[in-house]
Structure formats: structure tokens, C-alpha cells
Design a protein around this motif. Structure first.
Motif, mmCIF file in Angstrom:
data_model
loop_
_atom_site.group_PDB
_atom_site.id
_atom_site.type_symbol
_atom_site.label_atom_id
_atom_site.label_comp_id
_atom_site.label_asym_id
_atom_site.label_seq_id
_atom_site.Cartn_x
_atom_site.Cartn_y
_atom_site.Cartn_z
ATOM 1 N N GLY A 1 48.944 -0.708 29.385
ATOM 2 C CA GLY A 1 50.285 -1.066 28.954
ATOM 3 C C GLY A 1 50.394 -2.465 28.393
ATOM 4 N N ARG A 2 49.277 -3.199 28.304
ATOM 5 C CA ARG A 2 49.308 -4.556 27.777
ATOM 6 C C ARG A 2 49.579 -4.539 26.266
ATOM 7 N NH1 ARG A 2 47.884 -8.629 30.948
ATOM 8 N NH2 ARG A 2 47.614 -9.989 29.142
ATOM 9 N N LYS A 3 50.198 -5.586 25.812
ATOM 10 C CA LYS A 3 50.413 -5.767 24.378
ATOM 11 C C LYS A 3 49.174 -6.440 23.813
ATOM 12 C CE LYS A 3 55.426 -6.333 24.862
ATOM 13 N NZ LYS A 3 55.459 -6.249 26.350
ATOM 14 N N VAL A 4 48.418 -5.706 23.002
ATOM 15 C CA VAL A 4 47.144 -6.193 22.478
ATOM 16 C C VAL A 4 47.042 -5.861 20.987
ATOM 17 C CG1 VAL A 4 44.630 -6.054 22.631
ATOM 18 C CG2 VAL A 4 46.014 -5.861 24.708
ATOM 19 N N MET A 5 46.634 -6.851 20.206
ATOM 20 C CA MET A 5 46.270 -6.617 18.809
ATOM 21 C C MET A 5 44.748 -6.668 18.741
ATOM 22 S SD MET A 5 47.266 -8.759 15.352
ATOM 23 C CE MET A 5 46.707 -8.201 13.726
ATOM 24 N N LEU A 6 44.129 -5.513 18.503
ATOM 25 C CA LEU A 6 42.668 -5.404 18.457
ATOM 26 C C LEU A 6 42.202 -5.421 17.011
ATOM 27 C CD1 LEU A 6 39.878 -4.740 19.762
ATOM 28 C CD2 LEU A 6 40.504 -2.328 19.564
ATOM 29 N N VAL A 7 41.267 -6.307 16.713
ATOM 30 C CA VAL A 7 40.687 -6.396 15.370
ATOM 31 C C VAL A 7 39.175 -6.275 15.506
ATOM 32 C CG1 VAL A 7 40.511 -7.742 13.246
ATOM 33 C CG2 VAL A 7 42.550 -7.970 14.674
ATOM 34 N N VAL A 8 38.596 -5.226 14.958
ATOM 35 C CA VAL A 8 37.150 -5.013 14.982
ATOM 36 C C VAL A 8 36.583 -5.397 13.619
ATOM 37 C CG1 VAL A 8 35.297 -3.323 15.228
ATOM 38 C CG2 VAL A 8 37.300 -3.201 16.719
ATOM 39 N N VAL A 9 35.722 -6.411 13.612
ATOM 40 C CA VAL A 9 35.162 -6.935 12.358
ATOM 41 C C VAL A 9 33.655 -7.132 12.526
ATOM 42 C CG1 VAL A 9 35.384 -8.689 10.561
ATOM 43 C CG2 VAL A 9 37.286 -8.282 12.129
ATOM 44 N N PRO A 10 32.818 -6.258 11.992
ATOM 45 C CA PRO A 10 31.369 -6.499 12.057
ATOM 46 C C PRO A 10 30.968 -7.787 11.336
ATOM 47 C CG PRO A 10 31.830 -4.218 11.512
ATOM 48 C CD PRO A 10 33.136 -4.951 11.419
ATOM 49 N N GLU A 11 29.826 -8.327 11.729
ATOM 50 C CA GLU A 11 29.303 -9.519 11.042
ATOM 51 C C GLU A 11 28.760 -9.147 9.659
ATOM 52 O OE1 GLU A 11 27.473 -11.663 15.048
ATOM 53 O OE2 GLU A 11 26.142 -10.841 13.521
ATOM 54 N N HIS A 12 27.963 -8.079 9.649
ATOM 55 C CA HIS A 12 27.237 -7.636 8.460
ATOM 56 C C HIS A 12 26.555 -6.329 8.821
ATOM 57 C CE1 HIS A 12 23.681 -8.843 10.658
ATOM 58 N NE2 HIS A 12 24.227 -10.036 10.852
ATOM 59 N N GLY A 13 25.865 -5.715 7.878
ATOM 60 C CA GLY A 13 25.166 -4.477 8.142
ATOM 61 C C GLY A 13 23.769 -4.693 8.697
ATOM 62 N N ALA A 14 23.128 -3.592 9.090
ATOM 63 C CA ALA A 14 21.769 -3.631 9.634
ATOM 64 C C ALA A 14 20.710 -3.406 8.569
ATOM 65 C CB ALA A 14 21.618 -2.581 10.730
ATOM 66 N N ALA A 15 21.142 -3.056 7.347
ATOM 67 C CA ALA A 15 20.198 -2.738 6.263
ATOM 68 C C ALA A 15 19.257 -1.620 6.687
ATOM 69 C CB ALA A 15 19.404 -3.982 5.837
ATOM 70 N N LEU A 16 19.819 -0.577 7.295
ATOM 71 C CA LEU A 16 18.987 0.559 7.712
ATOM 72 C C LEU A 16 18.263 1.180 6.538
ATOM 73 C CD1 LEU A 16 21.049 2.625 10.311
ATOM 74 C CD2 LEU A 16 19.198 1.008 10.724
ATOM 75 N N VAL A 17 18.953 1.253 5.411
ATOM 76 C CA VAL A 17 18.363 1.820 4.196
ATOM 77 C C VAL A 17 18.017 0.670 3.263
ATOM 78 C CG1 VAL A 17 18.700 3.385 2.267
ATOM 79 C CG2 VAL A 17 19.752 3.897 4.479
ATOM 80 N N GLY A 18 16.735 0.456 3.014
ATOM 81 C CA GLY A 18 16.336 -0.595 2.094
ATOM 82 C C GLY A 18 16.618 -0.204 0.653
ATOM 83 N N ASP A 19 16.394 -1.125 -0.249
ATOM 84 C CA ASP A 19 16.540 -0.835 -1.673
ATOM 85 C C ASP A 19 15.389 -1.472 -2.429
ATOM 86 O OD1 ASP A 19 17.130 -3.553 -1.835
ATOM 87 O OD2 ASP A 19 19.287 -3.257 -1.993
ATOM 88 N N LYS A 20 15.494 -1.571 -3.734
ATOM 89 C CA LYS A 20 14.394 -2.093 -4.548
ATOM 90 C C LYS A 20 14.168 -3.583 -4.328
ATOM 91 C CE LYS A 20 14.662 1.416 -8.153
ATOM 92 N NZ LYS A 20 14.885 1.719 -9.578
ATOM 93 N N MET A 21 15.129 -4.250 -3.728
ATOM 94 C CA MET A 21 15.004 -5.681 -3.512
ATOM 95 C C MET A 21 14.517 -6.026 -2.111
ATOM 96 S SD MET A 21 18.226 -7.352 -5.514
ATOM 97 C CE MET A 21 17.359 -8.899 -5.567
ATOM 98 N N GLN A 22 14.860 -5.191 -1.132
ATOM 99 C CA GLN A 22 14.552 -5.522 0.257
ATOM 100 C C GLN A 22 14.144 -4.285 1.044
ATOM 101 O OE1 GLN A 22 17.234 -9.128 1.719
ATOM 102 N NE2 GLN A 22 18.492 -7.391 1.186
ATOM 103 N N ILE A 23 13.202 -4.495 1.949
ATOM 104 C CA ILE A 23 12.816 -3.415 2.845
ATOM 105 C C ILE A 23 13.900 -3.220 3.895
ATOM 106 C CG2 ILE A 23 10.360 -3.845 2.532
ATOM 107 C CD1 ILE A 23 10.444 -5.207 5.339
#
Length: 547
Positions: free
Chosen positions: A420-442
Motif C-alpha cells: 500500500g506504499r506510494k512508490v514511483m518505480l523506475v527501471v533503467v538498465p545501464e546498457h546491454g550485455a552484447a549477447l549477439v556480436g556484430d561485425k565490429m565486436q564479438i
């Protein structure tokens, strides 16, 4: 008496051409990688290197010495042509790397081995050895090098003249505008125009700020602001493990679908979030002192909110907690971690405490504190690359860790609703994990803040409201970053959204600040310009981000 044998005619310099020999294979391999977009090819340096190898030398012995002496230079040039981290990045991150466990270092080394490309390289080698028996390949190599150099020179020559950015005079900060896209640079994507666009972006951002009230009204309602900053969670990661449609995301009141974290590393990401009340600074300026009005939690403290800090880790790696203290003005003591269990061990061997227990402890502390206004910054790292379960030397499966974290968040939201508490929840990740690499990075490498790494899911949820919630979250599709979060907090800071019998969800989120896609690490800038993404490494020239 025998007549003396006539000596072999001495070759003149211009008669001593010997070709590139095995270096033809070196350049052939580079051309194939360039064609596939795996190289940031320095055309002029490669042409000069080929010229040094070709320069005629009468002495065969000296020519052979040159072939061997050129090897380290050739390897260095190959590294320079790749998208791998530059030496500045390696030096700056060197201290952190020494903290990695040996198992994690071996795992990273294994990722750098691309067996498919090793097979391609072997096939090219066989092809080169076969064809070189009949064809003088040096002619084709030199022609290709000249063609690449000329194409790089001719394209900018025929492009329009650079557009000069219109520099506006410095003005007193005004209430934030809805859009930060009023950049005057709109010419073709030349180096000059892209650099001018970036500079204009910084100038625009330096004038943007979110204004919090000087004081709260007498009828303001106390509530808790809870900001949860999660390491290594991007939309691309969720897609990779089929969790982008998790029921958790449907529980938020607002979901930002086009939010840019502006960096790919934890320290800078958290600093940017805690300095959300001002526009986006450059990476360098992120570590310079800012006006007191830029620190989100300081803005709240002036209105009577007590700041709190909670983490599921020690904060020692990379001096993370020190960076929060020094560069984000987060002076609050760390919430006690005593007695918390841990099933995960970090990539540096330190414990990662149970997030479910951490959430429960925070809620118990809030209930003991009563109705005081609080603003809490949580930092969670269970999804970081290289984390492993206690007793195992192998990195834990990302999907299982992500599922556990989302379940913990889901359970925590249940607890908040029941409290019952009054709460404003904000979920903000820092950045991704780069699970899928690309042509520039593994996979797992985040030296370059690619859009796949910085495109993160952000959710906002209000608990303890009298007004009914929408059946589904309102999506905010406009390009956004931290300034939009600060603006949303400022709109709710008097707490009246919790006691109002009705809520206009659309009006509450209308005209939030928009921020174009510009992301930075120390030695890389990634930017969207005219609908396409460009990258600049180590202060060099701009090139299109390879797709």
C-alpha cells in the motif's frame, strides 16, 4: 692458368623488382574482410606498407631481411585495421582486466577465435598457393590498393561542401523543450558535417535542464522514488533469449521503447542517470564538475527526499562506488548487505547478493521509516558477462539469470502493491550485455557503444494510486534518454498523482524531452545522422556503422 669467370651482372635498383610474394595473401585476406565489413580499412597506410615491401632492393639478402622485419609492422597494421579496441582503450581498461578471474579470461579468449573465418582463411591460402603458380598476383594487389585509395579520395571530393554548424549564443537555462533535435547541420554525411553535428548536439544539450520546484506545496504527498539500474540488459539481449515479451513489461504504466543509454559501460551509465536533470554531456565532460541542479538526487534532496543507495555487489570493481561518490554526488551510505545470501559469483570473484532478499530488506526498512520521502538508487549486476553460479567455473546461462531477475522484480512489484506504499518505480538498465556480436565486436565486448547495446528497456510504474491503471502500458516511442526520466520525476514530485481520483496517462507523459541517438565510450562515438548510424574511433574519421 684458367681464365677468370665473368661476374654476374650487377642489377640496378630499377631492375630489382621482386613482387610482394606471400604478402599478396595478407592483402587478399584484408580485401575479403573489407568486402564483408569486418575491417575499418586504413587505405593509405596499407598502400604505403605495400610500397615499402615493393621498393626494389638489389641485394636478395636485404630483400629477405625486409620480409621478416615487416612481419610485426604487418600484424600491427592488421590490428589497426580491425574494430578491436585501440591501445588507449586497452590501457584505460587494463587495471579492470587484471581483476577478471582466470576462467573468465580464458572464456573471453575463446570468443575471439572465429572458427568460420579460420576456415575461410585456410581456403583463401590454398587458393592463393594454387593460383600464384601461374599468375603474378602483385599486379592485381597493387591495382586493388590503388582503386580503394582512389575511391576514398574521389567520393568526398565530389560531395557537397561541409555545412557549418550555426552556433547559438549561450543563454540562461529555460524549462526543457520537448525536442533536442533542433540541430542546424543537415548536409551530406562528410567528416566535417558529422563532426559539426556532434558539436552542435553537445551545445544544444548543454542548455537543456529539467526544473524542479523550489519548494513543495503544503498539500504535497510523500512517496518513495525507487530507481533500479540494471547492468547488461538491452532489448537485443531480451530478443536473443526470448524474454522481450515477458509478462513483467506489461505491468508498467509506461515503457520507453526507444531509450538510449548513451554508453556501454557501467560507471558512465550510472553517472549519466544520476545526472539526468541536465542534457547529455560528452564522455569527457561527464567527469567534470556539473552544476548542482544537474544531480537528480540532489534536486530531490532539496525538496525533502532522503537519498538511499543499495547494491547487490561490493561496488569495488572498477571503483564503481567511488565514481558514484566523486562524479554523481551520491554520498548516501550503502544499505547493509549483512546476512544476504548469494548464488552468483561475479566475474572478478566477488559475491553477487540475492536481489529478492535485497528488495525485501529495502521494503522492510521503508515500512519502519513510515511516510518519509525517500529516493533510492539500486544497482544490480546479476546479468553481467562472466558471472557464474557458486561452485562453478563456467559462466552462468544468461537466460536463466535474466529469468530469475525478472521473476524477482515481478515478486517485488507484488510486494509493493500489497504494502500500500506510494512508490514511483523506475527501471533503467545501464546498457546491454552484447549477447549477439556484430561485425565490429564479438559477443560480450562493449568497447563500442553500438545501438544494439545502448537500446535499453525502461519502465515506470506507480504504486499506491487511487486512480485506476491502464489495461496496458503506454509506450513512449520517441527517441529518449535520461532527461526524459528526470522530467517525468519532476512532474510527479509533489505526489499528487497518488491521491488524485483520476489520472490522464497521456497528458502526464506528453512532450517529454527527446534526445537524438549519440552514444560514447572513452574512445568511440556512435551517432545517428539522417537515419543512418556512423562511428568514429579514437578521434579519427567517421565511417558508416557496418551492418
Amino acid at each position: 692458368m684458367k681464365a677468370s669467370q665473368p661476374s654476374a651482372p650487377r642489377l640496378r635498383v630499377w631492375q630489382s623488382w621482386r613482387g610482394l610474394g606471400a604478402w599478396n595473401y595478407y592483402f587478399l585476406l584484408k580485401f575479403v574482410l573489407l568486402w564483408q565489413g569486418y575491417l575499418n580499412f586504413d587505405a593509405l597506410s596499407n598502400l604505403i606498407f605495400a610500397a615499402v615491401l615493393l621498393f626494389p632492393l638489389p641485394s636478395l639478402r636485404v630483400h629477405r631481411w625486409r620480409q621478416w622485419i615487416a612481419l610485426p609492422f604487418g600484424l600491427a597494421l592488421l590490428y589497426h585495421d580491425t574494430w578491436l579496441p585501440g591501445w588507449r582503450s586497452i590501457v584505460s581498461q587494463g587495471a579492470d582486466v587484471t581483476g577478471f578471474s582466470m576462467g573468465y579470461l580464458l572464456e573471453l579468449a575463446d570468443r575471439f577465435i572465429n572458427w568460420q573465418w579460420i576456415g575461410v582463411g585456410f581456403a583463401l591460402l590454398v587458393g592463393y598457393l594454387f593460383v600464384s603458380q601461374w599468375i603474378r598476383l602483385t599486379t592485381f594487389t597493387v591495382a586493388a590498393l590503388l582503386w580503394v585509395n582512389l575511391s576514398f579520395l574521389v567520393t568526398p571530393f565530389f560531395a557537397s561542401k561541409p555545412v557549418t554548424a550555426a552556433v547559438q549564443p549561450t543563454v540562461t537555462a529555460q524549462p526543457v523543450a520537448a525536442s533536442g533535435t533542433d540541430n542546424k547541420v543537415n548536409g551530406p554525411p562528410t567528416d566535417a558535417n558529422l563532426s559539426a553535428y556532434l558539436e552542435q548536439f553537445y551545445q544544444n544539450e548543454s542548455r537543456r535542464t529539467v526544473r524542479f520546484p523550489d519548494a513543495l506545496p503544503a498539500d504535497a504527498q510523500p512517496f518513495d522514488l525507487l530507481v533500479i539500474n540494471i547492468c547488461s540488459l538491452a532489448w537485443a539481449d531480451l530478443d536473443a533469449v526470448n524474454l522481450s515479451t515477458s509478462p513483467l513489461w506489461s505491468r508498467f504504466d509506461y515503457v520507453f521503447s526507444n531509450f538510449n543509454s548513451a554508453t556501454a559501460y557501467s560507471g558512465p551509465a550510472s553517472i549519466r542517470l544520476l545526472r539526468a536533470s541536465c542534457g547529455q554531456p560528452s564522455h569527457h565532460n561527464l567527469y567534470q564538475s556539473a552544476g548542482q541542479q544537474c544531480y537528480l538526487f540532489d534536486d530531490l534532496a532539496r525538496l525533502g527526499f532522503t537519498s538511499q543507495l543499495a547494491m547487490d555487489h561490493t561496488g569495488e570493481f572498477g571503483n564503481y562506488i567511488g565514481n558514484l561518490r566523486d562524479d554523481a554526488d551520491m554520498k548516501s551510505p550503502l544499505m547493509s548487505q549483512a546476512g544476504l545470501g548469494h548464488e552468483l559469483t561475479s566475474f572478478d570473484g566477488s559475491p553477487i547478493f540475492n536481489d529478492g532478499q535485497l528488495f525485501t530488506r529495502w521494503l522492510e526498512n521503508q515500512e519502519k521509516a513510515g511516510t518519509a520521502r525517500t529516493a533510492t538508487f539500486f544497482n544490480l549486476i546479476p546479468l553481467h558477462d562472466g558471472n557464474r553460479y557458486v561452485g562453478s567455473n563456467k559462466s552462468a546461462d544468461y537466460r536463466s539469470r535474466a529469468t530469475t531477475l525478472l521473476n524477482n522484480l515481478n515478486t517485488f512489484m507484488d510486494q509493493l502493491e500489497k504494502s500500500g506504499r506510494k512508490v514511483m518505480l523506475v527501471v533503467v538498465p545501464e546498457h546491454g550485455a552484447a549477447l549477439v556480436g556484430d561485425k565490429m565486436q564479438i559477443s560480450g565486448l562493449r568497447d563500442i557503444p553500438s545501438p544494439g547495446i545502448t537500446h535499453i528497456p525502461v519502465g515506470v510504474k506507480f504504486f499506491g494510486m487511487q486512480a485506476p491503471h491502464s489495461a496496458s502500458p503506454m509506450k513512449i516511442d520517441a527517441p529518449s534518454s535520461y532527461l526524459a526520466i528526470a522530467e517525468m520525476v519532476s512532474r510527479a514530485v509533489d505526489g499528487k498523482v497518488f491521491t488524485s481520483p483520476s489520472m490522464d496517462w497521456k497528458t502526464f507523459s506528453a512532450n517529454l524531452p527527446q534526445t537524438p541517438l549519440v552514444s560514447e565510450n572513452e574512445n568511440a562515438v556512435v551517432m545517428e545522422y539522417q537515419g543512418k548510424v556512423y562511428i568514429r574511433l579514437n578521434g579519427g574519421g567517421w565511417v558508416p556503422y557496418p551492418s
